[in-house]
Motif scaffolding. Structure first.
Motif, mmCIF file in Angstrom:
data_model
loop_
_atom_site.group_PDB
_atom_site.id
_atom_site.type_symbol
_atom_site.label_atom_id
_atom_site.label_comp_id
_atom_site.label_asym_id
_atom_site.label_seq_id
_atom_site.Cartn_x
_atom_site.Cartn_y
_atom_site.Cartn_z
ATOM 1 N N LEU A 52 0.785 -1.262 -0.003
ATOM 2 C CA LEU A 52 0.189 -0.028 -0.182
ATOM 3 C C LEU A 52 0.920 1.174 -0.280
ATOM 4 O O LEU A 52 0.776 2.393 -0.607
ATOM 5 C CB LEU A 52 -1.044 0.121 1.158
ATOM 6 N N VAL A 53 1.963 1.448 0.694
ATOM 7 C CA VAL A 53 2.427 2.138 1.127
ATOM 8 C C VAL A 53 3.288 2.516 -0.323
ATOM 9 O O VAL A 53 3.878 3.915 -1.474
ATOM 10 C CB VAL A 53 3.703 2.253 1.697
ATOM 11 N N ARG A 54 3.509 1.541 -1.031
ATOM 12 C CA ARG A 54 4.984 1.018 -2.490
ATOM 13 C C ARG A 54 3.649 2.013 -3.254
ATOM 14 O O ARG A 54 4.446 2.712 -4.511
ATOM 15 C CB ARG A 54 4.995 0.030 -2.931
ATOM 16 N N ASN A 55 2.818 1.515 -2.936
ATOM 17 C CA ASN A 55 1.257 2.101 -4.624
ATOM 18 C C ASN A 55 0.787 3.234 -4.247
ATOM 19 O O ASN A 55 0.004 3.880 -4.807
ATOM 20 C CB ASN A 55 0.706 0.988 -4.911
ATOM 21 N N GLY A 56 1.420 4.000 -2.735
ATOM 22 C CA GLY A 56 0.997 5.647 -2.928
ATOM 23 C C GLY A 56 -0.201 6.003 -2.655
ATOM 24 O O GLY A 56 -1.218 6.585 -2.450
ATOM 25 N N MET A 57 -1.022 4.187 -1.844
ATOM 26 C CA MET A 57 -2.438 4.562 -1.314
ATOM 27 C C MET A 57 -2.386 4.683 0.241
ATOM 28 O O MET A 57 -3.258 5.468 1.167
ATOM 29 C CB MET A 57 -2.131 3.028 -1.190
ATOM 30 N N LEU A 58 -1.170 4.727 1.074
ATOM 31 C CA LEU A 58 -1.013 4.512 2.095
ATOM 32 C C LEU A 58 -0.037 5.948 2.638
ATOM 33 O O LEU A 58 1.400 5.027 1.887
ATOM 34 C CB LEU A 58 -0.775 3.545 2.779
ATOM 35 N N SER A 59 0.244 6.669 3.664
ATOM 36 C CA SER A 59 1.488 7.252 3.916
ATOM 37 C C SER A 59 0.979 7.820 5.340
ATOM 38 O O SER A 59 -0.323 7.798 5.857
ATOM 39 C CB SER A 59 1.767 8.730 2.863
ATOM 40 N N ALA A 60 1.940 8.611 6.062
ATOM 41 C CA ALA A 60 1.271 9.331 7.290
ATOM 42 C C ALA A 60 2.490 10.420 7.204
ATOM 43 O O ALA A 60 3.719 10.340 6.474
ATOM 44 C CB ALA A 60 2.096 7.900 7.920
ATOM 45 N N THR A 61 2.432 10.886 8.664
ATOM 46 C CA THR A 61 2.612 12.614 8.517
ATOM 47 C C THR A 61 2.451 13.125 10.146
ATOM 48 O O THR A 61 1.557 12.253 10.601
ATOM 49 C CB THR A 61 1.859 13.307 7.521
ATOM 50 N N THR A 62 3.073 13.743 10.146
ATOM 51 C CA THR A 62 3.230 14.211 11.801
ATOM 52 C C THR A 62 2.442 15.272 11.309
ATOM 53 O O THR A 62 1.862 16.335 12.463
ATOM 54 C CB THR A 62 3.846 14.376 12.583
ATOM 55 N N ASP A 63 2.343 15.629 10.574
ATOM 56 C CA ASP A 63 1.293 17.479 9.809
ATOM 57 C C ASP A 63 0.103 17.277 9.546
ATOM 58 O O ASP A 63 -0.292 17.411 9.165
ATOM 59 C CB ASP A 63 2.162 17.752 8.606
#
Length: 437
Positions: free
Chosen positions: A70-81
């Motif tokens: 999911l991360v590789r395909n751009g469907m999931l990411s994370a942030t502190t912002d």
């Protein structure tokens, strides 16, 4: 707003935001992304955000390959912002709700998350609280924070609801994907849209109720039900010990009845993120109405005292062997709060260890799932292996977690005395050195 959001859900155009990437939030974020909704995870812990963005899993109920793909395909990411909240259409708040030092609800994480969301909340957004809390939190606290902080009006500009998390770490059958969901929102339109969003992601049934307060109370009932019944089992275990009756055999006999009985078992206390804590939320809220939850509080008292009771039993076992607790070497098997997981939150085993050390016992532990744990700022490490030499060197073995990958035959063969608080050794035939809770 309703029709527009329903259309976006149907076409997978909703961007999801999940606040809190722990045992509840990360599995939910993964399922949302797997269902085809682009998902952003928010967390104040930079290390969690970095691990997610690298595709590195840290939650047992998440499949490593699912996260990395999911991360590789751009469907999931994370942030502190939290400014990225302005880009999402659905927000799930999955933050901790612990108790403070006075056993009162600590809703500071819910409050601070809501304040951050309010700064960037846009029109036509669904906001759902999943964190367990007292009835009234969504409507009395979160609604006012979001409206005051954003200048938007609930039901007119955004939808707000509560859908309690149902996570059972280590459960091999029910995961986030296939566990039924309860949804209660402010207004019928909000309920319909939020329920539709969950149905687009989960396989389990989505049961709607008439208000967030109903859903909040429902979650408290689930866990209070277990707290009360475990309290009954623990109290009967204490009585049965005095009477010379095997409580485990009693329960096994009772559960042969095909109706009207559900088996609950005793143990060294309650652990985990829900059952030991949630009844306190209800008893605290009940006082606002001049109501005393006597049955609930009685069960809480029984369960809270179990670690001390287990230590009292351990002292008696040592005494029978002409050994004082002061200076005795004791091996504790298992510090996870339940079998076959690495979660030690609120674990009663850790309280048992603390009580033993208060009596000046020399305590070591072995847990194949928890190589180390941190308590009161100190790090405690597991013995590297459960070797016969280690078992023979101790005066008493106390089983506090029934992990299935422990060689209990080896323990029985080499231990001087064993105090089994979980009936983990029920299949061991030779029992001359085993005492049950």
């Amino acid at each position: 707003m309703k029709q527009k959001l329903l259309e976006k859900i149907k076409n997978k155009k909703i961007v999801v935001g999940v606040i809190g990437l722990g045992y509840v939030g990360l599995p939910l974020a993964v399922e949302k992304a797997k269902a085809g909704f682009k998902t952003i995870g928010f967390d104040i812990q930079e290390n969690k955000v970095q691990m997610v963005n690298k595709g590195h899993n840290y939650i047992g109920d998440v499949v490593d390959h699912d996260l990395s793909e999911l991360v590789r395909n751009g469907m999931l990411s994370a942030t502190t912002d939290f400014s990225f909240v302005k880009n999402v259409d659905f927000i799930a708040i999955c933050v901790p709700t612990p108790l403070d030092n006075h056993q009162q609800p600590d809703i500071s994480y819910i409050k601070s998350s809501s304040e951050e969301i309010a700064k960037f909340l846009k029109r036509e957004t669904m906001v759902v609280l999943e964190s367990t809390t007292y009835p009234g939190t969504t409507e009395e606290l979160i609604k006012s924070i979001l409206e005051e902080g954003s200048g938007l009006k609930c039901s007119d500009d955004f939808y707000l609801g509560f859908s309690p998390e149902r996570v059972d770490p280590g459960n091999l059958i029910y995961k986030t994907k296939n566990t039924p969901k309860v949804v209660g929102a402010i207004g019928q339109d909000a309920t319909e849209v939020i329920a539709t969003m969950y149905r687009a992601v989960l396989d389990g049934d989505v049961h709607t109720v008439s208000s967030p307060a109903i859903a909040e109370m429902e979650k408290i009932l689930e866990n209070t039900y277990r707290n009360v019944n475990i309290g009954l089992a623990n109290e009967l275990a204490i009585l049965c010990n005095k009477m010379g009756i095997n409580i485990w055999e009693v329960i096994d006999a009772a559960k042969s009845k095909p109706y009207g009985f559900q088996a609950f078992y005793p143990g060294p206390g309650l652990g985990g993120h829900c059952i030991p804590l949630d009844p306190y939320y209800l008893s605290w809220k009940a006082r606002e109405y001049g109501f005393h939850t006597s049955m609930i509080e009685s069960s809480m008292m029984v369960n809270d005292r179990m670690p001390e009771y287990c230590v009292e039993r351990a002292i008696k076992i040592l005494n029978r062997n002409k050994k004082a607790i002061n200076g005795a070497k004791i091996l504790v098997l298992g510090v996870a709060y339940k079998q076959d997981i690495n979660d030690y939150r609120e674990s009663p085993a850790i309280r048992v260890i603390e009580e033993l050390r208060k009596h000046c016992a020399n305590v070591v532990y072995f847990d194949p799932f928890v190589p180390e744990y941190r308590e009161h700022g100190e790090v405690h490490k597991s013995e590297p292996e459960l070797a016969d030499g280690l078992i023979e060197s101790v005066d008493l073995v106390i089983i506090t977690t029934a992990h299935t990958n422990v060689n209990y035959g080896l323990v029985q063969q080499h231990a001087k005395s064993i105090f089994d608080t979980k009936n983990a050794m029920k299949h061991i035939k030779r029992r001359d050195n085993i005492e049950l809770l």
